[in-house]
Enzyme design. Sequence first.
Site, PDB file in Angstrom:
ATOM      1  N   LYS A  17      -2.007  -2.175  -2.855  1.00  0.00           N
ATOM      2  CA  LYS A  17      -1.797  -1.255  -1.734  1.00  0.00           C
ATOM      3  C   LYS A  17      -2.663  -0.007  -1.871  1.00  0.00           C
ATOM      4  O   LYS A  17      -2.559   0.740  -2.850  1.00  0.00           O
ATOM      5  CB  LYS A  17      -0.318  -0.877  -1.654  1.00  0.00           C
ATOM      6  CG  LYS A  17       0.068  -0.107  -0.394  1.00  0.00           C
ATOM      7  CD  LYS A  17       1.578   0.118  -0.370  1.00  0.00           C
ATOM      8  CE  LYS A  17       2.050   0.794   0.915  1.00  0.00           C
ATOM      9  NZ  LYS A  17       3.529   0.994   0.893  1.00  0.00           N
ATOM     10  N   CYS A  36       2.494  -2.527   4.513  1.00  0.00           N
ATOM     11  CA  CYS A  36       3.285  -1.483   5.160  1.00  0.00           C
ATOM     12  C   CYS A  36       2.451  -0.311   5.715  1.00  0.00           C
ATOM     13  O   CYS A  36       1.864  -0.421   6.779  1.00  0.00           O
ATOM     14  CB  CYS A  36       4.371  -0.999   4.209  1.00  0.00           C
ATOM     15  SG  CYS A  36       5.807  -0.268   5.060  1.00  0.00           S
ATOM     16  N   GLU A  76       7.603  -6.663   1.789  1.00  0.00           N
ATOM     17  CA  GLU A  76       7.162  -5.776   0.715  1.00  0.00           C
ATOM     18  C   GLU A  76       8.266  -5.633  -0.339  1.00  0.00           C
ATOM     19  O   GLU A  76       9.438  -5.476  -0.005  1.00  0.00           O
ATOM     20  CB  GLU A  76       6.837  -4.408   1.320  1.00  0.00           C
ATOM     21  CG  GLU A  76       6.389  -3.357   0.317  1.00  0.00           C
ATOM     22  CD  GLU A  76       6.110  -2.012   0.972  1.00  0.00           C
ATOM     23  OE1 GLU A  76       5.371  -1.228   0.368  1.00  0.00           O
ATOM     24  OE2 GLU A  76       6.630  -1.769   2.082  1.00  0.00           O
TER      25      GLU A  76
END
Length: 267
Positions: free
Chosen positions: A112, A146, A44
């Site tokens: 995300k 994540c 990331e």
Amino acid sequence: MTTLHLALIQMTVWAGDVAANRATAERLLAHARAVGADLALLPELWATGYDWPVIHAHAASPGTGLWATMADLARTHGLYLAGSIPLTEDDRLYNAAVLFDPTGRAIGVYRKVHLFGPMDEPAHFAPGDALPTFDLPWGRTALAICYDLRFPEVFRAYAHAGAILMLCCVQWPRRRIPNWDILLPARAIENQYLVAGCNAVGQALGQPLGGHSGAYGPWGEVLAQLGAEEGVAVANVDPEVVTRARATFPFFADRKPAAWYSERSAR
């Protein structure tokens, strides 16, 4: 493609030092290609780290900046390549995972969805609102970033969309590595597909990052794994293991969503 050679690029991410991070990525991607990788996964925000001024300064629009850098890396090394960068679209800033083919063509983007408050993400990034999948030579592939790993609904939605491989790029802190080591194989087992997670080493906002990147099969079996240091691990993946696992133990057929979401259950 009978076997996919998937490289996890567990690199040191220096917050704010884009040039140093690109040099590290170049070196490790060259190694990955030399040992036969077809697909490489970066962490990331691999180029910027969590340095907010640098994130804003280097936010790319499609085809420019770090987007173009990743396209060049994919083309130079002849790899499918995925990783997360700051991306600007329609005057909004996203933490976005972008997937490129070996010619440098962008295959797709995942923005995300679940932003992590303790890293101050909601103050800087807009949340994504879609879970796209991409049809590639080895099978349907999806992306996550994540904090998404803590939301099993995301991974189940991808399973129902036909994904056989999940690629998750992260910056996961060392102190929560015990959770990471459980969640990655758990997502593989509960969805009967392949899951690969690539972490960084170094620091993010003063928190040491923990490494432990890994790739897991549909039974939770370890296909590749790294420790706490920088390095590359290559998983030799047979995409057909997903088909065989789902045929051997077809538990999706026994799901009872009507019970989970009924008015009575809500009470």
